[in-house]
Design a protein around this motif. Structure first.
Motif, mmCIF file in Angstrom:
data_model
loop_
_atom_site.group_PDB
_atom_site.id
_atom_site.type_symbol
_atom_site.label_atom_id
_atom_site.label_comp_id
_atom_site.label_asym_id
_atom_site.label_seq_id
_atom_site.Cartn_x
_atom_site.Cartn_y
_atom_site.Cartn_z
ATOM 1 N N UNK A 100 50.255 39.406 27.052
ATOM 2 C CA UNK A 100 51.476 39.508 27.863
ATOM 3 C C UNK A 100 51.628 38.272 28.739
ATOM 4 N N UNK A 101 50.609 37.967 29.557
ATOM 5 C CA UNK A 101 50.600 36.777 30.401
ATOM 6 C C UNK A 101 49.176 36.245 30.461
ATOM 7 N N UNK A 102 48.995 34.990 30.899
ATOM 8 C CA UNK A 102 47.638 34.461 31.054
ATOM 9 C C UNK A 102 46.817 35.350 31.988
ATOM 10 N N UNK A 103 45.569 35.517 31.632
ATOM 11 C CA UNK A 103 44.706 36.448 32.366
ATOM 12 C C UNK A 103 44.555 36.051 33.830
ATOM 13 N N UNK A 104 44.668 37.058 34.707
ATOM 14 C CA UNK A 104 44.410 36.846 36.126
ATOM 15 C C UNK A 104 43.819 38.124 36.697
ATOM 16 N N UNK A 105 42.709 38.002 37.375
ATOM 17 C CA UNK A 105 42.006 39.154 37.930
ATOM 18 C C UNK A 105 41.752 38.907 39.409
ATOM 19 N N UNK A 106 42.414 39.668 40.260
ATOM 20 C CA UNK A 106 42.255 39.494 41.700
ATOM 21 C C UNK A 106 40.795 39.620 42.138
ATOM 22 N N UNK A 107 40.097 40.578 41.551
ATOM 23 C CA UNK A 107 38.732 40.847 41.985
ATOM 24 C C UNK A 107 37.823 39.642 41.779
ATOM 25 N N UNK A 108 37.992 38.948 40.656
ATOM 26 C CA UNK A 108 37.154 37.772 40.401
ATOM 27 C C UNK A 108 37.733 36.516 41.023
ATOM 28 N N UNK A 109 39.066 36.408 41.068
ATOM 29 C CA UNK A 109 39.697 35.208 41.643
ATOM 30 C C UNK A 109 39.422 35.102 43.140
ATOM 31 N N UNK A 110 39.397 36.245 43.825
ATOM 32 C CA UNK A 110 39.178 36.266 45.271
ATOM 33 C C UNK A 110 38.000 37.199 45.587
ATOM 34 N N UNK A 111 36.892 36.903 44.962
ATOM 35 C CA UNK A 111 35.713 37.768 45.050
ATOM 36 C C UNK A 111 35.269 37.979 46.495
ATOM 37 N N UNK A 112 35.338 36.898 47.288
ATOM 38 C CA UNK A 112 34.863 36.991 48.665
ATOM 39 C C UNK A 112 35.724 37.936 49.496
ATOM 40 N N UNK A 113 37.005 38.061 49.140
ATOM 41 C CA UNK A 113 37.900 38.953 49.872
ATOM 42 C C UNK A 113 37.530 40.411 49.612
ATOM 43 N N UNK A 114 37.335 40.742 48.338
ATOM 44 C CA UNK A 114 37.080 42.135 48.000
ATOM 45 C C UNK A 114 35.652 42.552 48.324
ATOM 46 N N UNK A 115 34.778 41.568 48.500
ATOM 47 C CA UNK A 115 33.440 41.896 49.007
ATOM 48 C C UNK A 115 33.529 42.430 50.429
#
Length: 915
Positions: free
Chosen positions: A464-479
């Motif tokens: 559908x679109x290029x892969x994007x994962x908030x959890x891995x892209x902004x890992x420090x935030x979700x930690x």
């Protein structure tokens, strides 16, 4: 706020003091400000100690403007002060003040040494300074003859835009083209030319339009960054030097690339990172010279100063610029609207951006959040306007904690701000705008890895679109549990335009999924999923979700969260370039509270501070009364009345046993809808044609209590129609065969080209009965009784299946004022009108009545029908009888309203609570 009379008295005292001050000619500029100029503007109502109303020493270009005066957080005029001993009308002073204001997108520039006060229209076209001047006031007349003119600069006058109205009245409001439009036009022209230049390089660039367009974007971003550094005095005029060397027959593009490499070493910024641009050749030397010279303003009516052009102005330019599709070489104005339409992009007015930031980020800090550690994200960041405002807000908050400006700004960029956008060019523009916020020294800049390219709604589906994962892209935030604040203006796009794969993904992954939902609905769920517990969300959105069918699951979903505030602008035009009706929604990732604050802001005056307006008009709404089939945003007292009324009687759908029907759609009125002359002609050609020619009501043909009359007829041709048996009808339709065949359903083979698009086959017999007819869009109840078997189009509804007396009784209810009042809180709006769709109508309560009450209402309705029938005949005459009938209609309406209100059990106070 200072009153008119109080201000005059204070200013009269200042004038006397100044007149008798023997030292006034010896004062420094600073002393003149403190003793006279600032007291003058305080007398005019401005809080000179409040940075939200007045900024001192505001940096514009390499200089500082003395004072900026603000409403809505947006500058309304700039003030330059001088010593009394200086010549105030020095052309240098005047041009400097005008240029400050113009490049900021502000109309008014003021010069004052107290002895004189001069007001200039910075938007005036021309160089004659006498014509640009709007006011010249002398101190001796401030409190007397010229006081009304001086008052135009007061805080209260700017709240009502008095100075603009007076300028327009006296022909002093003529505008030169705004800097945003000049710069936008040049950028789009250059983009088109650069696109052709890079496409001609060949190879992959000959076929990959997106890569070419991205290279063009990167070049323009770099040039604007360099020009900004030059105008801040951080870099010499490097680009002009390059042009001069070009004129010495040296290769300009090679030198430009060398400059890029050098600056990459200095600033180490994303903007100079290696990209496709660095592998392209540039053959058109003249074009490169033209663009670089144009960025200094030599080719236009303005000299650009990129340090004076604020982020607000540059953001507006870039949002328009992003809307332009360079891939279409024929594109002119349509390209902008096309991409804007498909991507749902609208540039948010600055006063809205500021209000959302204050009511999310600001409220979080008030509640005790640490601004040092707060993380803020815009999941559809566009040109970065929300992140820029958040940057400025945090810059003020962190100043006491991090006094060093460069360190503070870099901390904000690397620790506080995050953004995502599906458009790679929007990501680059956001990065550029944020870097320009921080770049005031010649040193390395942060890489801005927190501003990312990706699809905020879809994770892990590359089809559908290029892969994007908030959890891995902004890992420090979700930690740490997630983001503290989510802000923005998500795109407004109907999901059916995005393909079946997208819809299937939404259905599988979002609780708020609905087949006809708009994209922004999913951004609400996504935004809430990004928040840590207690985190806050603030969006500007279309307001349809509040009561639309596709918003039902969203309304249910929000049962799980705190709603802090809902500001519904109704039909007010908030976006200059779009007619979409919008609301502001503020949520919190905490368990729901029993009520929230709402305000109906349709009558909001854009010149009034939004914070003040909301504070004075908002009211609590109890969530217990909100229904999933549509929210009625009335105060708690009104909610209680509405709840009682909705239970008062039988739902209309039950009362008529489901007999509410939609009209049918022709698909091409020019072919199927005919006048009486054509009807007679077709019947004369073949008497059998009369069986398929039906009297046809359009929305405009239906009026309250009037006997419907159809001036038009419709060829009723269902999909299974044997057209060969009606050769004259076929001959008539043959004139329209091309457009009829071009209908999507015909192309798909759903039905033959000569048939109606939707013909209501399952209930077509209902049209040939006595019935109530009404428009699907109307400001108030607009119901009529049809006894002549009219068919109706798809802008009308019909109600059938009742006895004649039941029709009379129901007609009185439906046309009553109280019924429209109730319905206004159940249905959705289209502009000023209500949507009288069956999904809303079928749940409307029809009150119980005794036999005597029913008989009384039936009698009144029969009178009303007779009056309207007589009036229809009299309106074409000069008879005075029509005035008597009009008065009788008015009195009968009042009697019906009183009777129906009694049936519902409400009085005038109850009606007032409904708004």
């Amino acid at each position: 706020m200072t009153t008119h009379d109080d201000a005059r008295a204070i200013i009269r005292g200042l004038v006397d003091k100044f007149r008798n001050d023997s030292r006034k000619g010896k004062y420094t500029e600073q002393q003149t400000r403190e003793y006279y100029v600032l007291p003058l503007f305080r007398a005019l109502g401005w809080d000179t100690e409040n940075p939200a109303e007045m900024t001192a020493e505001e940096r514009i270009s390499s200089n500082f403007v003395d004072f900026g005066f603000y409403r809505h957080g947006v500058p309304v005029f700039y003030l330059e002060t001088k010593r009394v001993s200086e010549i105030l009308e020095n052309p240098k002073f005047i041009r400097q003040a005008i240029n400050y204001a113009y490049l900021r997108g502000v109309t008014w520039a003021v010069l004052c040494d107290f002895e004189q006060l001069l007001v200039y229209n910075a938007q005036w076209q021309g160089t004659d300074l006498d014509k640009v001047r709007f006011l010249r006031l002398n101190y001796a007349d401030y409190a007397e003859r010229d006081f009304d003119d001086l008052w135009l600069l007061s805080k209260s006058a700017f709240m009502t835009n008095e100075i603009d109205r007076k300028a327009e009245k006296y022909g002093k409001k003529a505008m030169r083209e705004p800097v945003t439009q000049i710069l936008f036009r040049q950028l789009t022209d250059w983009r088109r030319q650069l696109f052709a230049e890079f496409r001609a390089f060949g190879g992959v660039f000959a076929t990959d339009s997106a890569r070419v367009d991205n290279a063009v974007q990167r070049l323009i971003d770099r040039l604007i960054f360099i020009r900004s550094m030059e105008d801040r005095g951080i870099e010499e005029n490097r680009l002009l030097q390059l042009i001069r060397k070009t004129k010495e027959k040296k290769d300009p593009y090679t030198r430009l690339q060398a400059l890029f490499t050098e600056l990459d070493g200095v600033y180490n910024s994303n903007i100079f990172a290696t990209s496709d641009l660095d592998h392209l050749k540039f053959s058109d030397v003249v074009l490169l010279e033209h663009i670089i010279e144009g960025l200094y303003g030599n080719q236009s009516s303005v000299e650009y100063d990129f340090n004076a052009i604020s982020a607000d102005v540059l953001g507006a330019v870039y949002e328009q610029y992003l809307s332009f599709k360079a891939q279409d070489p024929t594109a002119q104005t349509t390209a902008k609207s096309q991409k804007r339409k498909t991507q749902g992009i609208y540039y948010t007015p600055q006063f809205i951006v500021r209000y959302i930031v204050q009511n999310t980020l600001g409220e979080a800090i008030k509640a005790g959040a640490d601004p040092l550690t707060m993380r803020v994200i815009d999941p559809a960041c566009g040109s970065g306007s929300f992140l820029i405002e958040a940057f400025d807000f945090l810059d003020r908050q962190l100043k006491p904690l991090i006094p060093d400006a460069q360190k503070r700004r870099e901390h904000i960029l690397t620790h506080n701000l995050y953004g995502v956008d599906l458009d790679i060019q929007a990501v680059e523009v956001t990065q550029l705008n944020l870097l320009l916020r921080a770049a005031y020294e010649k040193r390395k800049l942060p890489a801005l890895t927190h501003i990312r390219h990706g699809d905020s709604l879809i994770t892990g589906d590359d089809s559908i679109t290029p892969k994007f994962d908030y959890q891995s892209a902004f890992e420090e935030v979700f930690a740490d549990g997630g983001f503290d604040v989510v802000i923005g203006n998500p795109p407004y796009v109907r999901q059916e335009t995005l393909g079946i794969k997208f819809k299937n993904y939404m259905a599988e992954n979002y609780k708020v999924y609905e087949g006809k939902a708009d994209l922004y609905v999913y951004f609400i769920e996504r935004g809430l999923s990004l928040l840590k517990p207690d985190g806050r969300l603030g969006y500007i959105l279309p307001n349809k979700w509040i009561c639309s069918g596709y918003g039902r699951k969203l309304r249910q979903f929000l049962d799980n969260f705190t709603i802090n505030r809902l500001v519904d602008f109704g039909t007010l035009k908030v976006f200059a370039e779009a007619s979409v009706d919008v609301a502001l929604l503020f949520l919190q990732n905490t368990p729901p509270r029993g009520e929230f604050y709402a305000v109906q802001a349709e009558d909001y005056d854009l010149h009034i501070e939004l914070t003040d307006f909301v504070a004075s008009r908002e009211y609590p709404v109890a969530r217990i009364y909100l229904r999933h089939d549509g929210w009625a945003l009335v105060p708690n007292t009104g909610q209680a009345v509405l709840e009682r009324l909705l239970k008062r009687g039988t739902p209309l759908g039950e009362f008529v046993k489901g007999g509410i029907y939609y009209g049918f759609k022709t698909g091409l009125n020019e072919a199927f809808v005919i006048d009486d002359v054509t009807r007679k002609k077709l019947i004369a050609q073949d008497p059998n044609n009369e069986t398929i020619i039906k009297p046809f009501l359009r929305g405009r043909d239906i009026k309250r209590y009037h006997v419907p009359h159809a001036p038009k007829y419709v060829l009723y041709i269902p999909w299974t129609f044997e057209i060969d048996k009606y050769p004259s009808i076929l001959a008539h339709l043959k004139q329209f065969e091309t457009p009829l065949s071009d209908r999507p359903e015909v192309k798909k083979g759903v039905h033959p080209w000569f048939a109606l698009s939707r013909y209501a086959s399952e209930y077509i017999g209902e049209f040939e009965k006595t019935k109530i007819v009404y428009q699907d869009i109307s400001q108030y109840g607009n119901f009529a009784l049809d006894t002549n078997n009219h068919y109706t189009n798809n802008t009308n509804y019909t109600i059938t299946g009742l006895t004649l007396n039941e029709y009379y009784y129901l007609l009185g209810i439906l046309n009553s004022t109280i019924f429209s009042k109730i319905f206004a809180h159940v249905s959705c709006r289209l502009g000023m009108a209500l949507r009288w769709f069956s999904q809303y109508m079928e749940k409307m309560p029809i009150p119980f009545a005794t036999d005597d009450q029913r008989t009384s209402l039936i009698t009144l309705v029969q009178k009303q029908l007779a009056y309207h029938a007589e009036l229809a005949q009299l309106e074409i005459t000069a008879s005075n009888r029509r005035f008597e009938i009009q008065d009788a209609i008015r009195k009968t309406d009042m009697a019906i309203d009183a009777l129906v209100a009694g049936l519902y059990g409400v009085d005038e106070r109850d009606v007032a609570l409904l708004g």
